[in-house]
Design a protein around this motif. Sequence first.
Motif, short mmCIF file in Angstrom:
data_model
loop_
_atom_site.label_atom_id
_atom_site.label_comp_id
_atom_site.label_asym_id
_atom_site.label_seq_id
_atom_site.Cartn_x
_atom_site.Cartn_y
_atom_site.Cartn_z
N TYR A 8 10.48 -5.99 3.49
CA TYR A 8 9.04 -6.15 3.30
C TYR A 8 8.68 -6.18 1.82
O TYR A 8 7.65 -6.75 1.44
N GLY A 9 9.52 -5.59 0.99
CA GLY A 9 9.30 -5.65 -0.45
C GLY A 9 9.42 -7.07 -1.00
O GLY A 9 8.90 -7.36 -2.09
N LEU A 10 10.08 -7.96 -0.26
CA LEU A 10 10.21 -9.35 -0.69
C LEU A 10 8.86 -10.06 -0.75
O LEU A 10 8.70 -11.06 -1.46
N TYR A 11 7.86 -9.55 -0.01
CA TYR A 11 6.55 -10.18 -0.06
C TYR A 11 5.91 -10.04 -1.43
O TYR A 11 5.08 -10.88 -1.83
N GLY A 12 6.29 -9.02 -2.16
CA GLY A 12 5.83 -8.91 -3.54
C GLY A 12 6.31 -10.07 -4.38
O GLY A 12 5.56 -10.65 -5.19
N GLN A 51 14.70 -4.05 -8.91
CA GLN A 51 13.76 -4.91 -8.19
C GLN A 51 12.90 -5.73 -9.15
O GLN A 51 12.65 -6.91 -8.92
N THR A 52 12.45 -5.10 -10.22
CA THR A 52 11.60 -5.79 -11.18
C THR A 52 12.37 -6.85 -11.95
O THR A 52 11.89 -7.97 -12.15
N THR A 112 0.83 -1.21 0.00
CA THR A 112 0.00 0.00 0.00
C THR A 112 0.86 1.25 0.00
O THR A 112 1.66 1.45 0.92
N PRO A 113 0.72 2.11 -1.00
CA PRO A 113 1.49 3.37 -1.02
C PRO A 113 1.13 4.23 0.19
O PRO A 113 -0.02 4.23 0.65
N PRO A 114 2.09 4.96 0.73
CA PRO A 114 1.83 5.79 1.92
C PRO A 114 1.10 7.09 1.56
O PRO A 114 1.63 8.19 1.72
N LEU A 115 -0.11 6.95 1.05
CA LEU A 115 -0.87 8.12 0.63
C LEU A 115 -1.72 8.68 1.77
O LEU A 115 -1.77 9.88 1.99
N ARG A 116 -2.37 7.77 2.52
CA ARG A 116 -3.18 8.20 3.65
C ARG A 116 -2.37 8.25 4.94
O ARG A 116 -2.51 9.15 5.75
N THR A 121 4.33 -7.56 -7.25
CA THR A 121 5.65 -6.93 -7.28
C THR A 121 5.53 -5.47 -7.65
O THR A 121 6.23 -4.62 -7.09
N GLY A 122 4.65 -5.16 -8.59
CA GLY A 122 4.48 -3.77 -9.03
C GLY A 122 4.06 -2.85 -7.91
O GLY A 122 4.64 -1.78 -7.71
N THR A 123 3.05 -3.26 -7.13
CA THR A 123 2.59 -2.41 -6.03
C THR A 123 3.63 -2.30 -4.93
O THR A 123 3.80 -1.25 -4.31
N SER A 124 4.35 -3.40 -4.68
CA SER A 124 5.39 -3.39 -3.66
C SER A 124 6.55 -2.47 -4.05
O SER A 124 7.04 -1.69 -3.23
N VAL A 125 6.96 -2.56 -5.31
CA VAL A 125 8.05 -1.71 -5.80
C VAL A 125 7.62 -0.25 -5.81
O VAL A 125 8.39 0.65 -5.47
N PHE A 126 6.37 0.00 -6.19
CA PHE A 126 5.86 1.37 -6.23
C PHE A 126 5.88 1.99 -4.83
O PHE A 126 6.27 3.15 -4.66
#
Length: 207
Positions: free
Chosen positions: A123-127, A186-187, A43-47, A154-159
């Motif tokens: 935590y990005g490894l979960y992607g 990463q990709t 989840t991007p840190p938007l909120r 992977t895309g959402t995690s990398v983003f």
Amino acid sequence: MKDHSIIFVGSEPSKDKDSVTRALSYFTMPADDLPKRILLSFTPPLRSRFVYVDFLGPCLAFILLATILGYGHAYKTPSAIYHRSPTEVLAVYCLSMPAICYILTRLGKSSISFLQILSLLGYGLYGYVFTLVISFISDETNNVIFYLAMILFTGTSVFRTCLIILLTIKLPAIRLLVCSIIAILQTLFVVFLYFTFVHSSFAFHKH
């Protein structure tokens, strides 16, 4: 965008504790926090501006990923087996990628610490975990499911990773360069893992 738009929770354990206790604090958390932190890794840190820093989640991700890759490697066609073990390749990545990211962020005058990067990438490894698990479940010879899972997980995690790092870099001219390099590395790595250790017949290296 300002450096204080991201708050790293747990990155600085209490200094009145001894070094062993401070180190162990990175591996302790409430039982119901781990699933939430894994979910937040997509989840991007938007909120929320809060980014949790710990090593329990990343260590679990490493074990899961190493198990998945080891299982896939065991069922590779003998002529397509890679000459290095998946755990060895994964360990090299987990040591070198944080170092590369730290050097790049230093060039961009970022205040993010090495431990924060280590946790973030962990935590990005979960992607990768979810991407490769979906690939195992499917039986697509044309790899469509893998690429869809890669985009979704992977895309959402990398983003998320790149956006957090971007928010900590003070030099605008460096932001795009640094985040692009990190996202590409990463990709490409998950593509390498899939074809080298999961895809049953793809031969990365001819003996």
